[in-house]
Design a protein around this motif. Structure first.
Motif, PDB file in Angstrom:
ATOM      1  N   GLU A  85      88.414   0.858  69.760  1.00  0.00           N
ATOM      2  CA  GLU A  85      87.889   0.902  68.392  1.00  0.00           C
ATOM      3  C   GLU A  85      86.686   1.839  68.344  1.00  0.00           C
ATOM      4  N   THR A  86      86.418   2.342  67.160  1.00  0.00           N
ATOM      5  CA  THR A  86      85.271   3.226  67.008  1.00  0.00           C
ATOM      6  C   THR A  86      84.317   2.698  65.948  1.00  0.00           C
ATOM      7  N   ILE A  87      83.044   3.059  66.120  1.00  0.00           N
ATOM      8  CA  ILE A  87      81.979   2.774  65.158  1.00  0.00           C
ATOM      9  C   ILE A  87      81.286   4.102  64.893  1.00  0.00           C
ATOM     10  N   ASP A  88      81.008   4.361  63.625  1.00  0.00           N
ATOM     11  CA  ASP A  88      80.375   5.621  63.226  1.00  0.00           C
ATOM     12  C   ASP A  88      79.070   5.843  63.997  1.00  0.00           C
ATOM     13  N   GLN A  89      78.922   7.027  64.588  1.00  0.00           N
ATOM     14  CA  GLN A  89      77.702   7.370  65.326  1.00  0.00           C
ATOM     15  C   GLN A  89      76.491   7.448  64.410  1.00  0.00           C
ATOM     16  N   GLY A  90      76.709   7.608  63.118  1.00  0.00           N
ATOM     17  CA  GLY A  90      75.626   7.669  62.138  1.00  0.00           C
ATOM     18  C   GLY A  90      74.898   6.349  61.956  1.00  0.00           C
ATOM     19  N   THR A  91      75.316   5.328  62.693  1.00  0.00           N
ATOM     20  CA  THR A  91      74.602   4.041  62.657  1.00  0.00           C
ATOM     21  C   THR A  91      73.415   4.027  63.603  1.00  0.00           C
ATOM     22  N   ILE A  92      73.219   5.096  64.353  1.00  0.00           N
ATOM     23  CA  ILE A  92      72.137   5.179  65.342  1.00  0.00           C
ATOM     24  C   ILE A  92      71.112   6.222  64.888  1.00  0.00           C
ATOM     25  N   VAL A  93      69.837   5.846  64.921  1.00  0.00           N
ATOM     26  CA  VAL A  93      68.738   6.760  64.615  1.00  0.00           C
ATOM     27  C   VAL A  93      67.911   6.954  65.886  1.00  0.00           C
ATOM     28  N   VAL A  94      67.613   8.194  66.212  1.00  0.00           N
ATOM     29  CA  VAL A  94      66.817   8.538  67.396  1.00  0.00           C
ATOM     30  C   VAL A  94      65.430   8.969  66.924  1.00  0.00           C
ATOM     31  N   THR A  95      64.393   8.379  67.520  1.00  0.00           N
ATOM     32  CA  THR A  95      63.023   8.776  67.210  1.00  0.00           C
ATOM     33  C   THR A  95      62.326   9.220  68.487  1.00  0.00           C
ATOM     34  N   ALA A  96      61.381  10.117  68.347  1.00  0.00           N
ATOM     35  CA  ALA A  96      60.639  10.632  69.503  1.00  0.00           C
ATOM     36  C   ALA A  96      59.158  10.677  69.179  1.00  0.00           C
ATOM     37  N   ASN A  97      58.342  10.670  70.222  1.00  0.00           N
ATOM     38  CA  ASN A  97      56.905  10.893  70.084  1.00  0.00           C
ATOM     39  C   ASN A  97      56.391  11.478  71.391  1.00  0.00           C
ATOM     40  N   ASP A  98      55.129  11.926  71.352  1.00  0.00           N
ATOM     41  CA  ASP A  98      54.553  12.580  72.527  1.00  0.00           C
ATOM     42  C   ASP A  98      54.582  11.684  73.750  1.00  0.00           C
TER      43      ASP A  98
END
Length: 171
Positions: A85-98
């Motif tokens: 089965e698949t789940i939309d990858q757009g359900t994941i948010v990536v955040t970054a910082n220093d």
């Protein structure tokens, strides 16, 4: 007179010189330090409020001689290991910082990076933009936001996986 000439010749210094060249080229390099990250969706509250991975310290390491942009993109939708089965990858948010300055010596001039939360999408999304060259790690967190958590309801119990690729380019 011949003794004086020999003594004078023995004190003469001979020297030669060389040309030294330093060949500087633009470098834009990125390294992902932890290639296995997990977000747990194993508590009732996670399906309401979402959940995040642990913050990955210096997860991406950037070496750039000038302005740069780091983008992030998944290879495929999240796919179940056994169910398919698949789940939309757009359900994941990536955040970054220093993260940490990576220079072996010298002084950290400070980060010039700016950050935008990136929703995983097939075309990729900008995550980090540096307005000057840098040698720096960036801390990264992967999140399923509350608004996207219901996408994980009514799917087979499984481990859903995709490959996430980070790219760097001059900006």
């Amino acid at each position: 007179a011949s003794v004086a000439i020999i003594a004078f010749s023995a004190n003469t210094i001979f020297a030669q010189s060389t040309s030294l060249h330093v060949n500087v080229q633009d470098i834009y390099s990125i390294v992902v330090t932890d290639t296995d990250v997990t977000i747990d969706m194993n508590q009732a509250g996670f399906f309401v409020s979402g959940n995040s991975s642990a913050e990955q310290s210096n997860h991406i390491e950037v070496s750039a001689t000038g302005e740069y942009q780091v983008t992030v993109a998944p290879a495929l939708p999240l796919t179940g290991a056994t169910s398919g089965e698949t789940i939309d990858q757009g359900t994941i948010v990536v955040t970054a910082n220093d993260g940490t300055y990576l220079g072996a010596s010298g002084t950290d001039a400070g980060s010039t990076a700016s950050f935008v939360p990136a929703t995983l999408s097939a075309g990729g999304a900008p995550l980090v933009t540096g307005s000057a060259g840098d040698l720096r790690g960036f801390d990264v967190k992967y999140t399923i936001p509350a608004a996207k958590a219901p996408a994980y309801l009514n799917v087979a119990e499984d481990i859903y996986t995709t490959t996430v690729t980070y790219s760097i380019a001059p900006n």
